[in-house]
Design a protein around this motif. Structure first.
Motif, mmCIF file in Angstrom:
data_model
loop_
_atom_site.group_PDB
_atom_site.id
_atom_site.type_symbol
_atom_site.label_atom_id
_atom_site.label_comp_id
_atom_site.label_asym_id
_atom_site.label_seq_id
_atom_site.Cartn_x
_atom_site.Cartn_y
_atom_site.Cartn_z
ATOM 1 N N THR A 65 0.951 -1.025 -0.337
ATOM 2 C CA THR A 65 0.133 -0.056 0.534
ATOM 3 C C THR A 65 0.588 1.035 0.140
ATOM 4 O OG1 THR A 65 -1.930 -1.335 1.165
ATOM 5 C CG2 THR A 65 -1.633 0.788 1.030
ATOM 6 N N ALA A 66 1.666 1.665 1.226
ATOM 7 C CA ALA A 66 3.145 2.613 0.784
ATOM 8 C C ALA A 66 3.469 2.693 -0.906
ATOM 9 C CB ALA A 66 3.675 2.579 2.504
ATOM 10 N N HIS A 67 4.256 1.376 -0.817
ATOM 11 C CA HIS A 67 4.351 1.290 -2.998
ATOM 12 C C HIS A 67 3.587 1.924 -3.672
ATOM 13 C CE1 HIS A 67 7.905 1.071 -5.770
ATOM 14 N NE2 HIS A 67 7.142 -0.046 -6.046
ATOM 15 N N ARG A 68 2.891 1.656 -3.026
ATOM 16 C CA ARG A 68 1.227 1.688 -4.233
ATOM 17 C C ARG A 68 1.385 3.425 -4.193
ATOM 18 N NH1 ARG A 68 -2.551 -1.781 -3.286
ATOM 19 N NH2 ARG A 68 -3.564 -0.290 -2.251
ATOM 20 N N ARG A 69 0.895 4.118 -3.292
ATOM 21 C CA ARG A 69 1.159 5.385 -2.758
ATOM 22 C C ARG A 69 2.401 6.105 -3.534
ATOM 23 N NH1 ARG A 69 0.211 4.723 2.280
ATOM 24 N NH2 ARG A 69 2.133 5.463 2.887
ATOM 25 N N THR A 106 2.121 -6.699 -10.312
ATOM 26 C CA THR A 106 1.503 -5.402 -10.630
ATOM 27 C C THR A 106 1.028 -4.228 -10.201
ATOM 28 O OG1 THR A 106 -0.518 -7.741 -10.070
ATOM 29 C CG2 THR A 106 -1.757 -5.211 -10.235
ATOM 30 N N THR A 107 1.597 -4.227 -8.707
ATOM 31 C CA THR A 107 1.892 -2.534 -7.609
ATOM 32 C C THR A 107 4.022 -1.989 -8.819
ATOM 33 O OG1 THR A 107 1.228 -3.864 -5.888
ATOM 34 C CG2 THR A 107 2.853 -1.665 -5.700
ATOM 35 N N TYR A 108 4.192 -3.374 -8.956
ATOM 36 C CA TYR A 108 5.307 -2.577 -9.965
ATOM 37 C C TYR A 108 5.175 -1.680 -10.913
ATOM 38 C CZ TYR A 108 7.477 -4.733 -6.693
ATOM 39 O OH TYR A 108 8.545 -5.655 -5.256
ATOM 40 N N ALA A 109 3.868 -2.589 -12.008
ATOM 41 C CA ALA A 109 3.996 -2.303 -13.188
ATOM 42 C C ALA A 109 3.627 -0.663 -12.902
ATOM 43 C CB ALA A 109 2.872 -3.305 -13.497
ATOM 44 N N MET A 110 2.972 -0.018 -11.949
ATOM 45 C CA MET A 110 2.536 1.218 -12.019
ATOM 46 C C MET A 110 3.005 1.896 -12.873
ATOM 47 S SD MET A 110 0.347 1.769 -8.612
ATOM 48 C CE MET A 110 0.530 3.544 -9.129
ATOM 49 N N GLU A 126 -2.520 9.558 -17.414
ATOM 50 C CA GLU A 126 -2.778 9.327 -15.858
ATOM 51 C C GLU A 126 -3.791 8.671 -16.177
ATOM 52 O OE1 GLU A 126 -3.678 13.355 -14.671
ATOM 53 O OE2 GLU A 126 -2.555 14.090 -15.730
ATOM 54 N N ASP A 127 -4.090 8.044 -17.171
ATOM 55 C CA ASP A 127 -5.684 6.779 -17.285
ATOM 56 C C ASP A 127 -5.062 6.005 -16.616
ATOM 57 O OD1 ASP A 127 -7.664 9.823 -17.215
ATOM 58 O OD2 ASP A 127 -7.773 8.966 -19.108
ATOM 59 N N ALA A 128 -3.981 5.784 -17.584
ATOM 60 C CA ALA A 128 -3.278 4.114 -17.591
ATOM 61 C C ALA A 128 -2.918 4.045 -16.178
ATOM 62 C CB ALA A 128 -1.767 3.795 -18.711
ATOM 63 N N LEU A 129 -2.207 5.229 -15.449
ATOM 64 C CA LEU A 129 -1.898 5.053 -14.218
ATOM 65 C C LEU A 129 -2.531 4.853 -13.614
ATOM 66 C CD1 LEU A 129 0.456 5.397 -12.245
ATOM 67 C CD2 LEU A 129 -0.303 8.157 -11.920
ATOM 68 N N ASP A 130 -3.732 5.422 -13.162
ATOM 69 C CA ASP A 130 -4.923 5.380 -12.306
ATOM 70 C C ASP A 130 -5.882 4.118 -12.613
ATOM 71 O OD1 ASP A 130 -4.910 7.792 -11.267
ATOM 72 O OD2 ASP A 130 -6.406 8.399 -12.540
ATOM 73 N N ALA A 131 -5.305 3.221 -13.581
ATOM 74 C CA ALA A 131 -5.858 2.157 -14.234
ATOM 75 C C ALA A 131 -4.649 1.254 -13.344
ATOM 76 C CB ALA A 131 -6.269 1.839 -15.542
ATOM 77 N N ALA A 132 -4.077 1.570 -13.664
ATOM 78 C CA ALA A 132 -2.581 0.253 -13.023
ATOM 79 C C ALA A 132 -2.683 -0.026 -11.548
ATOM 80 C CB ALA A 132 -1.566 0.636 -13.657
#
Length: 154
Positions: A58-62, A118-122, A128-134
């Motif tokens: 969660t911290a890394h995703r943020r 999946t988190t690393y794939a961000m 920005e849309d792809a980022l939000d989807a990731a």
């Protein structure tokens, strides 16, 4: 052998038999208690590993979302480099709980690795849309890991 002697011998044998039975029952109860305690300790360790891993994800995703948003919006390079340093730190915090989780519950390793990847794939987001989807996909993969862990522990 007199009647009294026979009764005394039977009394002693009965006492010894009773003592042996009680001792065996106590040993069995102690083994069961140890096994239960070990099982609970393993369960507690797994819950801790999942919790620590999910918090790290969660911290890394943020931090990845913040970092990549800065990159995609063309933010100041100093801000981006600071966010990049933060994301490197949070990624490092994923490794140890991922290893612990994979050792304690090999059946959860695939779900845990999927959540991490999946988190690393961000980082590969093109807009920005792809980022939000990731980010949503990474959150979903984390939720799936939590569900798998809950099922494993049930």
């Amino acid at each position: 052998m007199s009647g009294q002697t026979l009764l005394a011998v039977l009394g002693i044998l009965g006492t010894l038999g009773g003592t042996l039975t009680v001792t065996l029952l106590q040993q069995r109860a102690a083994r069961i208690e140890r096994a239960d305690r070990l099982a609970q300790d393993k369960k507690d360790s797994l819950i801790n590993a999942v919790t620590t891993f999910v918090a790290a994800l969660t911290a890394h995703r943020r931090t990845m979302w913040h970092r990549e948003r800065l990159r995609l919006t063309g933010a100041d390079d100093t801000l981006y480099q600071d966010a990049r340093s933060d994301s490197h730190r949070t990624r490092e915090e994923i490794t140890a709980p991922l290893v612990t989780l994979s050792i304690l519950a090999p059946s959860l390793a695939a779900a845990a690795n999927t959540a991490a990847r999946t988190t690393y794939a961000m980082r590969a987001a093109t807009d920005e849309d792809a980022l939000d989807a990731a980010r949503a996909a990474a959150a979903q993969a984390t939720e799936e890991l939590i569900a798998a862990a809950a099922e494993h522990l049930a």
